[in-house]
Design a protein around this motif. Structure first.
Motif, short mmCIF file in Angstrom:
data_model
loop_
_atom_site.label_atom_id
_atom_site.label_comp_id
_atom_site.label_asym_id
_atom_site.label_seq_id
_atom_site.Cartn_x
_atom_site.Cartn_y
_atom_site.Cartn_z
N TYR A 204 0.87 -1.18 0.00
CA TYR A 204 0.00 0.00 0.00
C TYR A 204 0.90 1.22 0.00
N ASP A 205 0.86 1.97 -1.11
CA ASP A 205 1.74 3.12 -1.30
C ASP A 205 0.90 4.38 -1.47
N LEU A 206 1.37 5.47 -0.87
CA LEU A 206 0.71 6.76 -1.01
C LEU A 206 1.72 7.81 -1.42
N LYS A 207 1.28 8.72 -2.26
CA LYS A 207 2.12 9.84 -2.69
C LYS A 207 1.35 11.12 -2.38
N HIS A 208 1.96 11.98 -1.57
CA HIS A 208 1.31 13.21 -1.09
C HIS A 208 2.05 14.41 -1.70
N TYR A 209 1.36 15.15 -2.56
CA TYR A 209 1.94 16.33 -3.20
C TYR A 209 1.62 17.54 -2.32
N LEU A 210 2.46 17.84 -1.36
CA LEU A 210 2.18 18.93 -0.43
C LEU A 210 2.33 20.29 -1.10
N SER A 211 3.30 20.43 -1.98
CA SER A 211 3.49 21.67 -2.73
C SER A 211 4.38 21.36 -3.91
N ASP A 212 4.66 22.41 -4.71
CA ASP A 212 5.56 22.18 -5.83
C ASP A 212 6.99 21.95 -5.36
N LYS A 213 7.27 22.22 -4.08
CA LYS A 213 8.61 22.05 -3.53
C LYS A 213 8.73 20.81 -2.64
N LEU A 214 7.60 20.20 -2.28
CA LEU A 214 7.65 19.13 -1.28
C LEU A 214 6.64 18.03 -1.64
N GLN A 215 7.16 16.81 -1.82
CA GLN A 215 6.33 15.64 -2.06
C GLN A 215 6.76 14.53 -1.10
N VAL A 216 5.78 13.81 -0.57
CA VAL A 216 6.06 12.77 0.42
C VAL A 216 5.46 11.45 -0.07
N ASN A 217 6.29 10.42 -0.10
CA ASN A 217 5.84 9.06 -0.42
C ASN A 217 5.96 8.22 0.85
N TYR A 218 4.96 7.40 1.12
CA TYR A 218 5.03 6.53 2.29
C TYR A 218 4.14 5.32 2.05
N GLY A 219 4.42 4.25 2.78
CA GLY A 219 3.64 3.05 2.55
C GLY A 219 4.11 1.87 3.37
N LEU A 220 3.40 0.74 3.18
CA LEU A 220 3.66 -0.51 3.87
C LEU A 220 3.79 -1.62 2.85
N ASN A 221 4.52 -2.67 3.24
CA ASN A 221 4.75 -3.80 2.34
C ASN A 221 4.95 -5.05 3.19
N ASN A 222 4.24 -6.12 2.87
CA ASN A 222 4.40 -7.38 3.61
C ASN A 222 4.45 -8.54 2.63
N ILE A 223 5.50 -9.36 2.74
CA ILE A 223 5.69 -10.50 1.85
C ILE A 223 5.80 -11.77 2.69
N TYR A 224 5.00 -12.76 2.35
CA TYR A 224 5.09 -14.09 2.97
C TYR A 224 5.72 -15.05 1.98
N TYR A 225 6.76 -15.77 2.41
CA TYR A 225 7.50 -16.67 1.53
C TYR A 225 7.30 -18.14 1.94
N ARG A 226 7.27 -18.99 0.94
CA ARG A 226 7.37 -20.43 1.16
C ARG A 226 8.44 -20.98 0.21
N PHE A 227 9.48 -21.58 0.79
CA PHE A 227 10.60 -22.12 0.03
C PHE A 227 10.52 -23.64 0.01
N ASN A 228 10.51 -24.19 -1.18
CA ASN A 228 10.57 -25.65 -1.34
C ASN A 228 11.92 -25.99 -1.95
N PRO A 229 12.92 -26.37 -1.14
CA PRO A 229 14.26 -26.63 -1.68
C PRO A 229 14.33 -27.88 -2.55
N GLY A 230 13.31 -28.76 -2.47
CA GLY A 230 13.32 -29.91 -3.36
C GLY A 230 12.49 -31.06 -2.83
#
Length: 791
Positions: free
Chosen positions: A378-404
């Motif tokens: 979930y990513d957000l981009k906030h254009y506060l002004s022509d001089k200031l922009q803020v990007n912020y967000g969250l990221n979650n990854i679940y992995y399953r590894f099958n070595p063989g």
């Protein structure tokens, strides 16, 4: 009224009037391609009088806040007609732009998407972008346009070997590259062991390679981010395009589901050279196929949804006794939402699966393995002004590894079914990234990423004495696998290890004048996944494993300093960057390590450190009939794995040694010449220092056998690598008068038939009894013809 009172009243009136006069409003909207309604990434919306501007984000959206007034606005993008209009900004406005293709500019070849001087002021550095039209013209093996082969012509990027998959960036390993296709992770970027990449150029919309100064929204790899977005589909008319080549063909169809609201895209590629092998009594097979899909729906001005996918498979077989199958499958559901004219959001639900399997009939078993992940962003981009922009967000990854998993291929094989211990992990990250113009001359991009990695429970775990899975024999000065003292079942509900890291990022640009700037950056990155490979380039049998009780995450600190200059009003540009990378916890393998089907990989690896440093140059010609670039990198990549105690020798006696991807010199020259409307010529020259390797430095006799022995690790090199490729594109004039348009591409790879060494092996000559070196070369001169069409 006292004098002081008059002054205060006057001051109040001044600030009231001034504040009213300086009231600010927001201009926002989306930029589209006029013929297809495809959103455009990186379009510049500039306000020349203010010497400011903004570019569209990954979804074509822009927002800028300016003082009230009338402004000349220039909208420009490579390959499209420029729009210039005067805008009266007296209130918040939503203004969309539709850009039309400029036919006379379609042949332009540049490295970056936009050559506006505004780029000089951006703090983002160590980033290259390649236009898709450029990629399609670069001569490559067998005439097939290739994303990976094209980025190898950029400074700081080298190949992993002739005919090898993957690429190396600034002295980093192949597994240190984060490769994203519509935000989904691609674990293997090659078809046919590196002959082709998995990316169909017809389906690609935007390509960016980040080598340093990586924004905080990216994480999980140390060396680079290759971020690729697919097209969204044409919501106006039905279009088709494709190509027929010597060994593979492709077709892409896109069109409206609901005119101007919803669109689809479907593209496929397949190779067919294996169909001709039986004509030569060859019972082997080697082919690939892939499929790109996408559906986009513009619900309203504030909401759009996208569903995209990719599926690819490679099959390589020797008769029916050995068959190797591998490939990627990814899917992504995205929802773009506009909270306001200043706040843009993107929610992504992503699935990625990399599968690799073997069928070995001659020994009677099948092998299946892979890695799956489920990703929520979930990513957000906030254009506060022509001089200031803020990007912020969250990221979650679940992995399953099958070595063989080993399964008997028939009831008579005698093979017992066995599943290697599957591994599980979860990677969470939160970030904030700020783009800030401090003064007209100083711009900053700074941010912070917090990453948390949990190695989750599994069915079996080895326990070692003193938590030491490797023993050192001081008599023989060798490392040996330690025997576990116990094997426990932690269960799926527990956590085996937890890692937390703060990853600060900062980049700045100081503009000396309209044509010159100095940039600097610092990047901290953490990588929690490791590719287990004792070859110079990855193979489908290589296994990814997560950090855990015995494997620490890799940590990188990278520093970069650069100088950027536009020459001749942007006709030429020059870039140079110096970089230094320091990496902790880089694993390496003890001598004689066995990585295949090893259920206790911790018994053959040691933690060390690595470093890479170098100087990059890029000179480009951006205008005129002849365009192109010259890229040169001087660099060093080393690793050190000292002993854990004073009596241990470590690897290479604890001294620095070359990594397998150390290339001292890397020179690339690319040129494009547009002779006329019918003929376009392209060429590139590549030179690289040979890859580090190990040659025998002596031999001894043992029971009648001659046994070679080796010296320090990676102390020798293969011969230098170089070649010239050429191509010519013929576009018949009659194409202009009809809907069906076509072109012929004639190419020659390795024009002067250089026998570049993929490896050098040593053997004993059966006739003379003497030892001899044998060079293995994969490609000589390779001519090819491709027919491209669209309608």
């Amino acid at each position: 009224m006292t004098r002081l009172t008059k002054i205060l009243v006057f001051a109040g009136l001044f600030f009231f009037v001034h504040g009213f006069a300086q009231q600010r409003f927001t201009l926002s909207g989306t930029v589209y391609e006029a013929s297809s309604n495809e959103t455009l990434i990186g379009v510049t919306i500039a306000f020349p009088e203010l010497k400011t501007g903004v570019t569209t984000n990954e979804y074509g959206f822009y927002s800028v806040t300016l003082p009230e007034g009338d402004y000349r606005t220039v909208v420009s993008y490579l390959g499209f007609k420029e729009i210039e209009r005067t805008i009266s900004l007296t209130q918040n406005q939503k203004l969309n732009f539709s850009l039309e293709e400029a036919a006379q500019e379609l042949q332009e070849v540049v490295v970056t998407e936009d050559i506006e001087k505004l780029d000089i002021r951006k703090p983002q550095m160590s980033v290259n972008a390649l236009a898709v039209e450029t990629i399609k013209k670069i001569p490559v093996i067998l005439g097939e346009a290739d994303v990976i082969k094209s980025i190898l012509l950029l400074p700081g990027v080298t190949n992993a070997g002739e005919g090898a998959s993957g690429f190396n960036v600034r002295g980093g390993a192949v597994d240190q590259n984060l490769i994203l296709l519509d935000e989904a992770i691609i674990f293997n970027s090659s078809h046919l062991f590196g002959f082709f990449s998995v990316f169909n150029p017809d389906a690609i919309k935007d390509i960016k390679l980040y080598k340093g100064g990586i924004p905080s929204r990216y994480g999980g790899r140390l060396s680079s981010v290759l971020d690729i977005f697919q097209k969204e589909g044409n919501s106006k008319t039905l279009r088709m395009n494709g190509g027929i080549g010597a060994v593979a063909s492709r077709l892409l169809i896109e069109g409206p589901i609901k005119k101007d609201k919803a669109a689809f895209l479907i593209g496929g590629r397949a190779s067919y050279a294996h169909l001709f092998l039986p004509l030569f009594d060859i019972d082997n097979t080697a082919y690939f196929y892939d499929l790109n899909t996408k559906i986009s729906y513009n619900i309203n001005e504030r909401n759009s949804i996208f569903l995209s996918g990719y599926f690819g498979r490679d099959v390589f077989g020797i008769s029916e006794s050995f068959v190797n199958t591998y490939g990627n499958a990814v899917g992504n559901f995205r929802w773009n939402h506009l909270f306001s004219d200043k706040l843009f959001s993107n929610l992504s639900l992503i699935y990625s699966d990399y599968y690799y399997g073997l069928k070995l009939d001659f020994v009677g078993f099948n092998w299946n393995s892979g890695i799956q992940n489920f990703n929520v962003k979930y990513d957000l981009k906030h254009y506060l002004s022509d001089k200031l922009q803020v990007n912020y967000g969250l990221n979650n990854i679940y992995y399953r590894f099958n070595p063989g998993k080993i399964e008997p291929s028939n009831s008579n094989s005698g093979i017992v079914e066995e599943q290697l211990v599957q591994k599980y992990a979860n990677e969470f990250a939160a970030y904030i990234d700020i783009e800030h113009d401090i003064t007209p001359h100083l711009s900053l991009n700074y941010g912070l990423r917090f990453s948390n990695f949990m190695r989750l429970g599994q069915d079996q775990l080895n326990i070692y004495e003193n938590d030491n899975p490797i023993n050192f024999d001081p008599q023989l000065s060798i490392y040996q696998e330690a025997e576990p003292i116990e094997t426990i079942d932690p269960g799926r509900g527990g956590t085996l290890a937890t890692f937390n890291n703060l990853e600060p990022r900062v980049a700045l640009a100081y503009t000396l004048d309209d044509n010159n700037s100095i940039k600097a950056s610092y990047t901290r990155l953490a990588q929690y996944l490791h590719l287990l490979s004792n070859t110079n380039s990855p193979t489908p049998l290589d296994v990814w494993t997560p950090s855990g009780p015995f494997i620490k995450p890799q940590l990188l600190d990278q520093y970069a300093l650069g100088y950027f200059r536009n020459i001749g009003n942007g006709d030429y540009s020059f870039e140079t960057e110096a970089f230094y990378k320091d990496i902790a916890n880089r694993i390496d393998y003890i001598d004689g390590a066995n990585l295949i089907a090893n259920d206790a990989i911790e018994q053959v690896i040691l933690n060390g450190e690595a470093r890479a440093y170098g100087l990059e140059f890029l000179l480009r010609k951006n205008e005129g009939k002849f365009q192109g670039w010259l890229a040169y990198t001087l660099s060093k990549s080393e690793q050190k794995t000292p002993g854990r105690t004073s009596e241990e020798t470590g690897i290479n006696k604890g001294e620095w040694y070359n990594t397998p991807y150390d290339k001292t010199h890397d020179l690339s020259v690319y040129g494009n010449y547009e002779l006329n409307e019918k003929w376009n010529f392209n060429t590139n020259f590549v030179f690289q220092t040979g890859q580090p390797t190990n040659y025998p430095i002596g031999q001894f006799e043992f029971q009648g056998l001659t046994v070679p022995y080796y010296g320090f690790r990676n102390a020798q090199r293969l011969p230098s690598y170089h070649r010239i490729d050429v191509s010519a594109t013929l576009t018949p004039k009659k194409n202009k008068e009809r809907k069906w348009q076509a072109e012929w591409v004639f190419s020659v790879y390795n024009l002067y038939n250089r026998k570049n060494a993929a490896s050098i092996n040593f053997r004993r000559n059966l006739d003379t009894g003497a030892n001899e070196a044998v060079r293995t070369s994969i490609f000589g001169i390779v001519p090819a013809v491709t027919y491209n069409f669209k309608f």
